[in-house]
Write a protein that holds these residues in place. Structure first.
Motif, PDB file in Angstrom:
ATOM      1  N   LEU A 132      -4.213  -5.449  -1.499  1.00 27.49           N
ATOM      2  CA  LEU A 132      -5.356  -5.716  -0.621  1.00 27.49           C
ATOM      3  C   LEU A 132      -4.922  -5.805   0.836  1.00 27.49           C
ATOM      4  O   LEU A 132      -5.627  -5.322   1.728  1.00 27.49           O
ATOM      5  CB  LEU A 132      -6.061  -7.001  -1.042  1.00 27.49           C
ATOM      6  CG  LEU A 132      -6.854  -6.915  -2.337  1.00 27.49           C
ATOM      7  CD1 LEU A 132      -7.441  -8.271  -2.684  1.00 27.49           C
ATOM      8  CD2 LEU A 132      -7.944  -5.863  -2.245  1.00 27.49           C
ATOM      9  N   ASP A 133      -3.771  -6.414   1.074  1.00 25.60           N
ATOM     10  CA  ASP A 133      -3.251  -6.473   2.445  1.00 25.60           C
ATOM     11  C   ASP A 133      -3.012  -5.068   2.988  1.00 25.60           C
ATOM     12  O   ASP A 133      -3.328  -4.780   4.145  1.00 25.60           O
ATOM     13  CB  ASP A 133      -1.941  -7.273   2.500  1.00 25.60           C
ATOM     14  CG  ASP A 133      -2.154  -8.769   2.367  1.00 25.60           C
ATOM     15  OD1 ASP A 133      -3.303  -9.230   2.523  1.00 25.60           O
ATOM     16  OD2 ASP A 133      -1.160  -9.469   2.098  1.00 25.60           O
ATOM     17  N   GLU A 134      -2.464  -4.190   2.151  1.00 26.08           N
ATOM     18  CA  GLU A 134      -2.195  -2.821   2.580  1.00 26.08           C
ATOM     19  C   GLU A 134      -3.493  -2.054   2.846  1.00 26.08           C
ATOM     20  O   GLU A 134      -3.593  -1.294   3.805  1.00 26.08           O
ATOM     21  CB  GLU A 134      -1.337  -2.106   1.537  1.00 26.08           C
ATOM     22  CG  GLU A 134       0.077  -2.642   1.459  1.00 26.08           C
ATOM     23  CD  GLU A 134       0.888  -2.049   0.327  1.00 26.08           C
ATOM     24  OE1 GLU A 134       0.446  -1.052  -0.285  1.00 26.08           O
ATOM     25  OE2 GLU A 134       1.972  -2.596   0.048  1.00 26.08           O
ATOM     26  N   VAL A 135      -4.494  -2.259   1.989  1.00 26.04           N
ATOM     27  CA  VAL A 135      -5.782  -1.596   2.191  1.00 26.04           C
ATOM     28  C   VAL A 135      -6.426  -2.092   3.487  1.00 26.04           C
ATOM     29  O   VAL A 135      -6.942  -1.301   4.279  1.00 26.04           O
ATOM     30  CB  VAL A 135      -6.726  -1.841   0.984  1.00 26.04           C
ATOM     31  CG1 VAL A 135      -8.145  -1.353   1.275  1.00 26.04           C
ATOM     32  CG2 VAL A 135      -6.178  -1.168  -0.266  1.00 26.04           C
ATOM     33  N   TYR A 136      -6.369  -3.409   3.701  1.00 20.45           N
ATOM     34  CA  TYR A 136      -6.938  -3.980   4.929  1.00 20.45           C
ATOM     35  C   TYR A 136      -6.230  -3.401   6.162  1.00 20.45           C
ATOM     36  O   TYR A 136      -6.880  -3.017   7.133  1.00 20.45           O
ATOM     37  CB  TYR A 136      -6.809  -5.502   4.904  1.00 20.45           C
ATOM     38  CG  TYR A 136      -7.447  -6.164   6.094  1.00 20.45           C
ATOM     39  CD1 TYR A 136      -8.808  -6.423   6.115  1.00 20.45           C
ATOM     40  CD2 TYR A 136      -6.686  -6.495   7.215  1.00 20.45           C
ATOM     41  CE1 TYR A 136      -9.404  -7.014   7.224  1.00 20.45           C
ATOM     42  CE2 TYR A 136      -7.280  -7.089   8.321  1.00 20.45           C
ATOM     43  CZ  TYR A 136      -8.634  -7.339   8.320  1.00 20.45           C
ATOM     44  OH  TYR A 136      -9.220  -7.906   9.415  1.00 20.45           O
ATOM     45  N   GLU A 137      -4.907  -3.317   6.095  1.00 17.38           N
ATOM     46  CA  GLU A 137      -4.122  -2.772   7.213  1.00 17.38           C
ATOM     47  C   GLU A 137      -4.476  -1.300   7.457  1.00 17.38           C
ATOM     48  O   GLU A 137      -4.634  -0.868   8.602  1.00 17.38           O
ATOM     49  CB  GLU A 137      -2.635  -2.934   6.936  1.00 17.38           C
ATOM     50  CG  GLU A 137      -1.728  -2.389   8.021  1.00 17.38           C
ATOM     51  CD  GLU A 137      -1.862  -3.137   9.338  1.00 17.38           C
ATOM     52  OE1 GLU A 137      -1.637  -2.504  10.394  1.00 17.38           O
ATOM     53  OE2 GLU A 137      -2.179  -4.332   9.334  1.00 17.38           O
ATOM     54  N   ALA A 138      -4.615  -0.523   6.380  1.00 19.96           N
ATOM     55  CA  ALA A 138      -4.981   0.892   6.532  1.00 19.96           C
ATOM     56  C   ALA A 138      -6.350   1.014   7.178  1.00 19.96           C
ATOM     57  O   ALA A 138      -6.572   1.882   8.045  1.00 19.96           O
ATOM     58  CB  ALA A 138      -4.956   1.595   5.177  1.00 19.96           C
ATOM     59  N   GLY A 139      -7.275   0.159   6.793  1.00 22.87           N
ATOM     60  CA  GLY A 139      -8.609   0.168   7.399  1.00 22.87           C
ATOM     61  C   GLY A 139      -8.542  -0.162   8.876  1.00 22.87           C
ATOM     62  O   GLY A 139      -9.219   0.468   9.694  1.00 22.87           O
ATOM     63  N   ALA A 140      -7.728  -1.155   9.220  1.00 24.49           N
ATOM     64  CA  ALA A 140      -7.578  -1.526  10.632  1.00 24.49           C
ATOM     65  C   ALA A 140      -6.977  -0.371  11.427  1.00 24.49           C
ATOM     66  O   ALA A 140      -7.402  -0.096  12.559  1.00 24.49           O
ATOM     67  CB  ALA A 140      -6.709  -2.776  10.752  1.00 24.49           C
ATOM     68  N   GLN A 141      -6.000   0.317  10.859  1.00 19.63           N
ATOM     69  CA  GLN A 141      -5.401   1.464  11.545  1.00 19.63           C
ATOM     70  C   GLN A 141      -6.421   2.582  11.739  1.00 19.63           C
ATOM     71  O   GLN A 141      -6.461   3.216  12.800  1.00 19.63           O
ATOM     72  CB  GLN A 141      -4.194   1.977  10.754  1.00 19.63           C
ATOM     73  CG  GLN A 141      -3.002   1.048  10.795  1.00 19.63           C
ATOM     74  CD  GLN A 141      -1.872   1.525   9.902  1.00 19.63           C
ATOM     75  OE1 GLN A 141      -1.983   2.524   9.206  1.00 19.63           O
ATOM     76  NE2 GLN A 141      -0.774   0.788   9.925  1.00 19.63           N
ATOM     77  N   ALA A 142      -7.253   2.808  10.722  1.00 22.53           N
ATOM     78  CA  ALA A 142      -8.281   3.848  10.838  1.00 22.53           C
ATOM     79  C   ALA A 142      -9.285   3.491  11.932  1.00 22.53           C
ATOM     80  O   ALA A 142      -9.695   4.346  12.729  1.00 22.53           O
ATOM     81  CB  ALA A 142      -8.997   4.037   9.498  1.00 22.53           C
ATOM     82  N   ARG A 143      -9.669   2.212  12.011  1.00 21.79           N
ATOM     83  CA  ARG A 143     -10.614   1.774  13.037  1.00 21.79           C
ATOM     84  C   ARG A 143     -10.005   1.945  14.436  1.00 21.79           C
ATOM     85  O   ARG A 143     -10.663   2.430  15.360  1.00 21.79           O
ATOM     86  CB  ARG A 143     -11.006   0.310  12.801  1.00 21.79           C
ATOM     87  CG  ARG A 143     -12.232  -0.106  13.582  1.00 21.79           C
ATOM     88  CD  ARG A 143     -12.760  -1.465  13.179  1.00 21.79           C
ATOM     89  NE  ARG A 143     -12.947  -1.680  11.759  1.00 21.79           N
ATOM     90  CZ  ARG A 143     -13.973  -1.230  11.039  1.00 21.79           C
ATOM     91  NH1 ARG A 143     -14.904  -0.506  11.613  1.00 21.79           N
ATOM     92  NH2 ARG A 143     -14.070  -1.493   9.759  1.00 21.79           N
ATOM     93  N   THR A 144      -8.747   1.588  14.595  1.00 22.14           N
ATOM     94  CA  THR A 144      -8.060   1.735  15.881  1.00 22.14           C
ATOM     95  C   THR A 144      -7.965   3.212  16.269  1.00 22.14           C
ATOM     96  O   THR A 144      -8.202   3.591  17.428  1.00 22.14           O
ATOM     97  CB  THR A 144      -6.658   1.100  15.813  1.00 22.14           C
ATOM     98  OG1 THR A 144      -6.804  -0.287  15.511  1.00 22.14           O
ATOM     99  CG2 THR A 144      -5.894   1.272  17.105  1.00 22.14           C
ATOM    100  N   ALA A 145      -7.645   4.062  15.290  1.00 20.52           N
ATOM    101  CA  ALA A 145      -7.543   5.500  15.565  1.00 20.52           C
ATOM    102  C   ALA A 145      -8.907   6.067  15.952  1.00 20.52           C
ATOM    103  O   ALA A 145      -8.998   6.923  16.854  1.00 20.52           O
ATOM    104  CB  ALA A 145      -6.988   6.229  14.342  1.00 20.52           C
ATOM    105  N   ALA A 146      -9.966   5.584  15.321  1.00 18.84           N
ATOM    106  CA  ALA A 146     -11.314   6.058  15.648  1.00 18.84           C
ATOM    107  C   ALA A 146     -11.671   5.685  17.088  1.00 18.84           C
ATOM    108  O   ALA A 146     -12.225   6.517  17.835  1.00 18.84           O
ATOM    109  CB  ALA A 146     -12.332   5.456  14.682  1.00 18.84           C
ATOM    110  N   GLU A 147     -11.344   4.467  17.483  1.00 18.65           N
ATOM    111  CA  GLU A 147     -11.629   4.033  18.857  1.00 18.65           C
ATOM    112  C   GLU A 147     -10.875   4.898  19.866  1.00 18.65           C
ATOM    113  O   GLU A 147     -11.426   5.308  20.892  1.00 18.65           O
ATOM    114  CB  GLU A 147     -11.262   2.561  19.026  1.00 18.65           C
ATOM    115  CG  GLU A 147     -12.194   1.626  18.273  1.00 18.65           C
ATOM    116  CD  GLU A 147     -11.679   0.196  18.199  1.00 18.65           C
ATOM    117  OE1 GLU A 147     -10.579  -0.093  18.729  1.00 18.65           O
ATOM    118  OE2 GLU A 147     -12.367  -0.626  17.576  1.00 18.65           O
ATOM    119  N   ARG A 148      -9.617   5.187  19.561  1.00 16.38           N
ATOM    120  CA  ARG A 148      -8.824   6.027  20.474  1.00 16.38           C
ATOM    121  C   ARG A 148      -9.402   7.443  20.537  1.00 16.38           C
ATOM    122  O   ARG A 148      -9.513   8.030  21.630  1.00 16.38           O
ATOM    123  CB  ARG A 148      -7.369   6.084  20.026  1.00 16.38           C
ATOM    124  CG  ARG A 148      -6.529   6.950  20.953  1.00 16.38           C
ATOM    125  CD  ARG A 148      -5.039   6.798  20.713  1.00 16.38           C
ATOM    126  NE  ARG A 148      -4.325   7.595  21.679  1.00 16.38           N
ATOM    127  CZ  ARG A 148      -3.723   8.755  21.408  1.00 16.38           C
ATOM    128  NH1 ARG A 148      -3.713   9.216  20.181  1.00 16.38           N
ATOM    129  NH2 ARG A 148      -3.105   9.421  22.357  1.00 16.38           N
TER     130      ARG A 148
END
Length: 153
Positions: A64-80
């Motif tokens: 779950l920690d890894e899934v949460y981290e992947a989601g956060a990375q995807a959100r950051t990449a989307a913003e960029r």
């Protein structure tokens, strides 16, 4: 009886037999719990399962920690990608801006899916924990009824 006690790592815990056919669970220097041998046998039977369950929960939490981290990375990449799409628009690089926006939408959807998966997993884990506790109580009541019926014969 309902008593809650958290034993920090490093505090010594041991089982000691006594002359009265009792067993003492000694926690640190200030806590002693008297058990019948039957209690200790039941705990011994449950030990492997409890350790396995703990390992499975720890592994699930890691995922779950890894899934949460992947989601956060995807959100950051989307913003960029959205920021860069705006900059590309400023220099009339329409195709690149459109590609960046499409990638941002895809990353946002992936981030939302990851977040939903984490939230769903936590709800499922809480429900499973409640159901397990309820089943344990029911099992204990049934075992007690069985023992009473057996000794009444």
């Amino acid at each position: 009886m309902n008593i809650g006690l958290q034993v920090p790592e490093g505090v010594p815990v041991r089982l000691c037999g006594s002359l009265e056919s009792r067993i003492f669970l000694v926690i640190g220097d200030g806590c002693e719990i008297t058990l019948d041998p039957a209690h200790v046998r039941v705990l011994a039977e449950q030990c492997g399962t409890a350790l396995r369950d703990t390992s499975l929960v720890a592994a699930a939490e890691e995922v779950l920690d890894e899934v949460y981290e992947a989601g956060a990375q995807a959100r950051t990449a989307a913003e960029r990608a959205l920021r860069e799409a705006e900059r590309a628009d400023e220099v009339s690089a329409r195709d690149q801006a459109d590609d960046a926006r499409a990638a941002a939408r895809e990353a946002t959807v992936a981030a939302e899916r990851a977040q939903n998966a984490v939230e769903t997993a936590f709800v499922a884990m809480e429900g499973a924990e409640r159901a397990a506790m309820k089943a344990e109580v029911a099992a204990a009541v049934a075992a007690s009824a069985f023992e009473r019926a057996r000794t009444d014969r």
